[in-house]
Enzyme design. Structure first.
Site, PDB file in Angstrom:
ATOM      1  N   HIS A  77     -27.380  21.141  -0.880  1.00 41.77           N
ATOM      2  CA  HIS A  77     -27.406  21.729  -2.218  1.00 41.77           C
ATOM      3  C   HIS A  77     -26.380  22.851  -2.342  1.00 41.77           C
ATOM      4  O   HIS A  77     -26.180  23.590  -1.385  1.00 41.77           O
ATOM      5  CB  HIS A  77     -28.815  22.274  -2.464  1.00 41.77           C
ATOM      6  CG  HIS A  77     -29.015  22.829  -3.824  1.00 41.77           C
ATOM      7  ND1 HIS A  77     -29.117  22.022  -4.940  1.00 41.77           N
ATOM      8  CD2 HIS A  77     -29.120  24.100  -4.260  1.00 41.77           C
ATOM      9  CE1 HIS A  77     -29.294  22.794  -6.004  1.00 41.77           C
ATOM     10  NE2 HIS A  77     -29.284  24.056  -5.611  1.00 41.77           N
ATOM     11  N   CYS A  90       0.827  -1.208   0.000  1.00 45.43           N
ATOM     12  CA  CYS A  90       0.000   0.000   0.000  1.00 45.43           C
ATOM     13  C   CYS A  90       0.862   1.259   0.000  1.00 45.43           C
ATOM     14  O   CYS A  90       0.665   2.156  -0.813  1.00 45.43           O
ATOM     15  CB  CYS A  90      -0.927  -0.020   1.214  1.00 45.43           C
ATOM     16  SG  CYS A  90      -1.887   1.486   1.365  1.00 45.43           S
ATOM     17  N   LYS A 127      -0.028   5.396  -6.012  1.00 52.49           N
ATOM     18  CA  LYS A 127      -1.071   5.417  -7.051  1.00 52.49           C
ATOM     19  C   LYS A 127      -1.952   6.662  -6.919  1.00 52.49           C
ATOM     20  O   LYS A 127      -2.186   7.379  -7.879  1.00 52.49           O
ATOM     21  CB  LYS A 127      -1.893   4.122  -6.929  1.00 52.49           C
ATOM     22  CG  LYS A 127      -3.060   3.943  -7.816  1.00 52.49           C
ATOM     23  CD  LYS A 127      -4.392   4.356  -7.294  1.00 52.49           C
ATOM     24  CE  LYS A 127      -4.933   3.870  -6.014  1.00 52.49           C
ATOM     25  NZ  LYS A 127      -5.663   2.650  -5.999  1.00 52.49           N
ATOM     26  N   CYS A 176      -1.592   1.731  -3.010  1.00 51.67           N
ATOM     27  CA  CYS A 176      -2.572   2.811  -2.831  1.00 51.67           C
ATOM     28  C   CYS A 176      -1.969   4.208  -2.822  1.00 51.67           C
ATOM     29  O   CYS A 176      -2.459   5.106  -3.506  1.00 51.67           O
ATOM     30  CB  CYS A 176      -3.315   2.650  -1.505  1.00 51.67           C
ATOM     31  SG  CYS A 176      -3.383   1.006  -0.817  1.00 51.67           S
ATOM     32  N   GLU A 225      -7.083   2.376 -13.294  1.00 48.47           N
ATOM     33  CA  GLU A 225      -6.471   3.531 -12.616  1.00 48.47           C
ATOM     34  C   GLU A 225      -5.217   3.983 -13.367  1.00 48.47           C
ATOM     35  O   GLU A 225      -5.012   5.180 -13.598  1.00 48.47           O
ATOM     36  CB  GLU A 225      -6.135   3.166 -11.167  1.00 48.47           C
ATOM     37  CG  GLU A 225      -7.388   2.991 -10.315  1.00 48.47           C
ATOM     38  CD  GLU A 225      -7.137   2.480  -8.908  1.00 48.47           C
ATOM     39  OE1 GLU A 225      -8.039   2.602  -8.080  1.00 48.47           O
ATOM     40  OE2 GLU A 225      -6.033   1.953  -8.623  1.00 48.47           O
ATOM     41  N   TYR A 262      -9.423  -2.817 -11.351  1.00 47.14           N
ATOM     42  CA  TYR A 262      -9.232  -1.448 -10.894  1.00 47.14           C
ATOM     43  C   TYR A 262      -7.813  -0.938 -11.126  1.00 47.14           C
ATOM     44  O   TYR A 262      -7.624   0.232 -11.495  1.00 47.14           O
ATOM     45  CB  TYR A 262      -9.679  -1.281  -9.434  1.00 47.14           C
ATOM     46  CG  TYR A 262      -8.705  -1.727  -8.360  1.00 47.14           C
ATOM     47  CD1 TYR A 262      -7.880  -0.803  -7.733  1.00 47.14           C
ATOM     48  CD2 TYR A 262      -8.625  -3.055  -7.946  1.00 47.14           C
ATOM     49  CE1 TYR A 262      -7.001  -1.196  -6.731  1.00 47.14           C
ATOM     50  CE2 TYR A 262      -7.762  -3.449  -6.951  1.00 47.14           C
ATOM     51  CZ  TYR A 262      -6.949  -2.520  -6.345  1.00 47.14           C
ATOM     52  OH  TYR A 262      -6.075  -2.907  -5.361  1.00 47.14           O
ATOM     53  N   GLU A 297     -26.504  15.028  -3.476  1.00 46.28           N
ATOM     54  CA  GLU A 297     -27.891  15.259  -3.059  1.00 46.28           C
ATOM     55  C   GLU A 297     -28.847  14.363  -3.848  1.00 46.28           C
ATOM     56  O   GLU A 297     -29.947  14.068  -3.396  1.00 46.28           O
ATOM     57  CB  GLU A 297     -28.281  16.729  -3.179  1.00 46.28           C
ATOM     58  CG  GLU A 297     -28.354  17.270  -4.585  1.00 46.28           C
ATOM     59  CD  GLU A 297     -28.666  18.777  -4.613  1.00 46.28           C
ATOM     60  OE1 GLU A 297     -29.716  19.183  -4.089  1.00 46.28           O
ATOM     61  OE2 GLU A 297     -27.838  19.551  -5.152  1.00 46.28           O
TER      62      GLU A 297
HETATM   63  C1  LIG Z   1      -1.218  -0.752  -7.556  1.00 44.10           C
HETATM   64  C2  LIG Z   1      -2.030  -1.073  -6.334  1.00 44.10           C
HETATM   65  C3  LIG Z   1      -2.978  -0.170  -5.895  1.00 44.10           C
HETATM   66  C4  LIG Z   1      -3.735  -0.447  -4.762  1.00 44.10           C
HETATM   67  N1  LIG Z   1      -4.671   0.462  -4.364  1.00 44.10           N
HETATM   68  C5  LIG Z   1      -5.411   0.237  -3.269  1.00 44.10           C
HETATM   69  C6  LIG Z   1      -6.354   1.190  -2.821  1.00 44.10           C
HETATM   70  O1  LIG Z   1      -6.543   2.238  -3.425  1.00 44.10           O
HETATM   71  N2  LIG Z   1      -7.056   0.917  -1.689  1.00 44.10           N
HETATM   72  C7  LIG Z   1      -6.877  -0.245  -0.985  1.00 44.10           C
HETATM   73  O2  LIG Z   1      -7.516  -0.436   0.045  1.00 44.10           O
HETATM   74  N3  LIG Z   1      -5.986  -1.186  -1.405  1.00 44.10           N
HETATM   75  C8  LIG Z   1      -5.261  -0.965  -2.527  1.00 44.10           C
HETATM   76  N4  LIG Z   1      -4.337  -1.896  -2.927  1.00 44.10           N
HETATM   77  C9  LIG Z   1      -4.227  -3.172  -2.183  1.00 44.10           C
HETATM   78  C10 LIG Z   1      -3.399  -2.994  -0.924  1.00 44.10           C
HETATM   79  O3  LIG Z   1      -2.137  -2.477  -1.262  1.00 44.10           O
HETATM   80  C11 LIG Z   1      -3.247  -4.329  -0.207  1.00 44.10           C
HETATM   81  O4  LIG Z   1      -4.535  -4.868   0.018  1.00 44.10           O
HETATM   82  C12 LIG Z   1      -2.534  -4.201   1.126  1.00 44.10           C
HETATM   83  O5  LIG Z   1      -1.262  -3.646   0.966  1.00 44.10           O
HETATM   84  C13 LIG Z   1      -2.429  -5.574   1.801  1.00 44.10           C
HETATM   85  O6  LIG Z   1      -1.690  -5.478   2.986  1.00 44.10           O
HETATM   86  P1  LIG Z   1      -0.916  -6.766   3.553  1.00 44.10           P
HETATM   87  O7  LIG Z   1      -0.404  -6.355   4.882  1.00 44.10           O
HETATM   88  O8  LIG Z   1      -1.791  -7.948   3.467  1.00 44.10           O
HETATM   89  O9  LIG Z   1       0.261  -7.022   2.542  1.00 44.10           O
HETATM   90  P2  LIG Z   1       1.402  -6.085   1.951  1.00 44.10           P
HETATM   91  O10 LIG Z   1       1.088  -4.646   2.167  1.00 44.10           O
HETATM   92  O11 LIG Z   1       1.624  -6.547   0.570  1.00 44.10           O
HETATM   93  O12 LIG Z   1       2.661  -6.410   2.857  1.00 44.10           O
HETATM   94  C14 LIG Z   1       3.313  -7.636   2.799  1.00 44.10           C
HETATM   95  C15 LIG Z   1       4.774  -7.417   3.103  1.00 44.10           C
HETATM   96  O13 LIG Z   1       5.379  -8.667   3.361  1.00 44.10           O
HETATM   97  C16 LIG Z   1       6.704  -8.635   2.845  1.00 44.10           C
HETATM   98  N5  LIG Z   1       7.103 -10.033   2.692  1.00 44.10           N
HETATM   99  C17 LIG Z   1       6.582 -10.967   1.870  1.00 44.10           C
HETATM  100  N6  LIG Z   1       7.137 -12.162   2.094  1.00 44.10           N
HETATM  101  C18 LIG Z   1       8.046 -11.987   3.082  1.00 44.10           C
HETATM  102  C19 LIG Z   1       8.931 -12.865   3.781  1.00 44.10           C
HETATM  103  N7  LIG Z   1       8.972 -14.166   3.515  1.00 44.10           N
HETATM  104  N8  LIG Z   1       9.734 -12.341   4.747  1.00 44.10           N
HETATM  105  C20 LIG Z   1       9.702 -11.006   5.048  1.00 44.10           C
HETATM  106  N9  LIG Z   1       8.867 -10.153   4.425  1.00 44.10           N
HETATM  107  C21 LIG Z   1       8.041 -10.636   3.471  1.00 44.10           C
HETATM  108  C22 LIG Z   1       6.557  -7.855   1.552  1.00 44.10           C
HETATM  109  O14 LIG Z   1       7.799  -7.308   1.135  1.00 44.10           O
HETATM  110  C23 LIG Z   1       5.543  -6.794   1.963  1.00 44.10           C
HETATM  111  O15 LIG Z   1       6.195  -5.617   2.403  1.00 44.10           O
HETATM  112  C24 LIG Z   1      -3.533  -1.653  -4.042  1.00 44.10           C
HETATM  113  C25 LIG Z   1      -2.573  -2.577  -4.486  1.00 44.10           C
HETATM  114  C26 LIG Z   1      -1.844  -2.289  -5.612  1.00 44.10           C
HETATM  115  C27 LIG Z   1      -0.811  -3.288  -6.084  1.00 44.10           C
END
Ligand SMILES: Cc1cc2nc3c(=O)[nH]c(=O)nc-3n(C[C@H](O)[C@H](O)[C@H](O)COP(=O)(O)OP(=O)(O)OC[C@H]3O[C@@H](n4cnc5c(N)ncnc54)[C@H](O)[C@@H]3O)c2cc1C
Length: 462
Positions: free
Chosen positions: A438, A43, A51, A48, A183, A179, A443
């Protein structure tokens, strides 16, 4: 000596992992978080936040165009992509530092390395060091999925690389109808690229309300974005700096960049899940969890995109918080995944919450639709050819509002507030009893009196 090195080991410093670590540490747990790339996760680093910064930046061109109708004369604007990238990188670095500080302030320890499971209580860090933990939280998120390996796939970028392009492409082909694809289509078109979207389905935004899909497509096409549906990219050739994408319909398209945004897969590979006995959900490929985010192994939990439930930041955060409260805060809480508002930051935006018309008609006996499209007030002066769509889906038997769908500027902001009403099970009568504000576009949501359609199943109509 303690039985385990830490009470909680979190794999992944993204939205969900960070929230879980901070809350668990606040409950007194000894916490370690492993992050292999950058704190903040998808994110903050490549989702997010960057973006949205790009969307805001690219939308400026519409503001400039619209200004003339209001009497402004603006000299021909110029845009510098490297400035945008540098400023975005600076802001993302600031946020990354803030995430790191906040985790450390909570008392949790960050280890900047990859971690994998060795068994149900042991983690192996890159370099071989092992750590034992009473509880393990898998919060590894997801990654772009390029689908079938077509010839030339190595030339294709994903959203990850789109945030770091050296130059703005003059022409870009984006494959995908979800999406992220739309976007980026709006972002590149706004900055001046010639954009072609290629999507295999019959219309963009699968899963959204059909009126939203049709309306948004029309709006994007009016802005000059080419949308080709019912076909896919089968091969990409590179000639110098140019690419030719060959499509399944026999045509080909030349561009300076080819980007795929056709889906994301949960990060479950090479994580040691088999070694620890953690089961995969056969339906979605994510870690299988119950309503408490508990995996098939009682001391191992998983939250966020790695479970492939609702891949949104606020959902990952809520799941991480609920996990920490449940396991370390003596306060069991399950996340309610119903009625999650979502947005598409296309231009214009889409905001949606609750059931689509098709979903409502499949589930309810009587469904009433209230729908309007209109020219936003700004367009009356700017002359821009654009219309807003607002739609309410109502249970005709109880009067409850089941869904709300908006396409138009600020749709995301509006839908966040509407989501509260819908979550509280507001009826159409509640909407009608609310006095309009308004002059706004929103609205219309409280002034639509006559249904544009009413669908009753035969048994219900009798
Ligand atoms: C282009 C794009 C736009 C988006 N826009 C939106 C939006 O507008 N609104 C919204 O709500 N969501 C949006 N999302 C989705 C949102 O980013 C994710 O839903 C959110 O980040 C999920 O959080 P998470 O904690 O599950 O995983 P992540 O945020 O992906 O975090 C996982 C982390 O784990 C780390 N990792 C993975 N494996 C290992 C390992 N074995 N050891 C150590 N570290 C590891 C990764 O490096 C990463 O930093 C978007 C996603 C993308 C790709």
């Amino acid at each position: 000596m303690a039985e385990f090195d830490v009470d909680l080991f979190v794999i992944g410093g993204g939205s969900g992992g960070v929230r879980a670590a901070r809350i668990a540490a606040g409950h007194g747990a000894k916490v370690m978080v492993a992050e292999e790339y950058r704190m903040g996760g998808t994110c903050v680093i490549r989702g997010c936040v960057p973006k949205k910064l790009f969307v805001i930046g690219s939308h400026v061109h519409q503001e400039i165009e619209d200004a003339a109708g209001f009497g402004w004369t603006i000299p021909a604007p110029s845009f510098d992509w490297p400035t945008l990238i540098a400023n975005k990188d600076k802001e993302i670095a600031r946020l990354e530092a803030a995430y790191t500080t906040n985790v450390e302030k909570s008392g949790a320890e960050i280890v900047k390395t990859r971690a994998v499971l060795e068994d149900t209580h042991t983690l192996r860090l890159l370099g071989g060091k092992t750590v034992t933990a009473r509880y393990i939280l898998i919060a590894t998120g997801g990654a772009p999925n390029h689908g079938t390996r077509i010839p030339g796939i190595e030339h294709v970028i994903s959203s990850n690389e789109a945030f770091h392009l050296k130059a703005l492409p003059k022409r870009i082909l984006i494959q995908g109808g979800g999406y992220i694809a739309l976007e980026f289509a709006g972002i590149f078109a706004g900055f001046g690229s010639d954009v072609t979207v290629v999507y295999r389905g019959d219309n963009i935004l699968r899963g959204f309300d059909d009126d939203v899909r049709t309306h948004l497509r029309g709006e994007l096409e009016k802005q000059g974005i080419t949308i080709l549906t019912g076909c896919t990219v089968t091969k990409v050739d590179k000639h110098g700096k140019d690419f030719t994408s060959h499509l399944s319909n026999g045509s080909s398209i030349a561009s300076d960049q080819v980007m795929f945004a056709i889906g994301r897969h949960p990060n479950v590979a090479d994580l040691g899940l088999e070694e620890a006995g953690v089961a995969i959900n056969p339906h979605n490929g994510g870690v299988a969890v119950d309503g408490w985010s508990k995996s098939s192994v009682p001391n191992i939990y998983a939250i966020g995109d790695v479970t492939h439930r609702h891949n949104l930041t606020p959902v990952a955060i809520r799941e991480g918080h609920a996990f920490a409260d449940t396991v370390f805060g003596k306060c069991p809480v399950q996340v309610d995944h119903a009625t999650i508002p979502t947005a598409v930051f296309s231009q214009p935006e889409v905001g949606t919450v609750g059931l689509t018309e098709a979903e409502a008609r499949a589930e309810f006996n009587v469904v009433e639709i209230f729908k309007t499209t209109f020219r936003p007030i700004k367009a009356t002066m700017s002359g821009r050819d654009t219309r807003v769509l607002m739609k309410l889906v109502v249970d005709g038997q109880t009067d409850r509002v089941l869904g709300c769908h908006i396409v138009g500027d600020s749709a995301a902001e509006t839908i966040q507030a509407v989501a509260i009403a819908i979550k509280m099970k507001a009826t159409k009568a509640d909407f009608d009893a609310t006095i309009a504000l308004h002059p706004t576009a929103a609205e219309e949501l409280v002034t639509m009196r006559t249904p544009s359609a009413r669908y009753a199943r035969e048994a219900a109509a009798e």
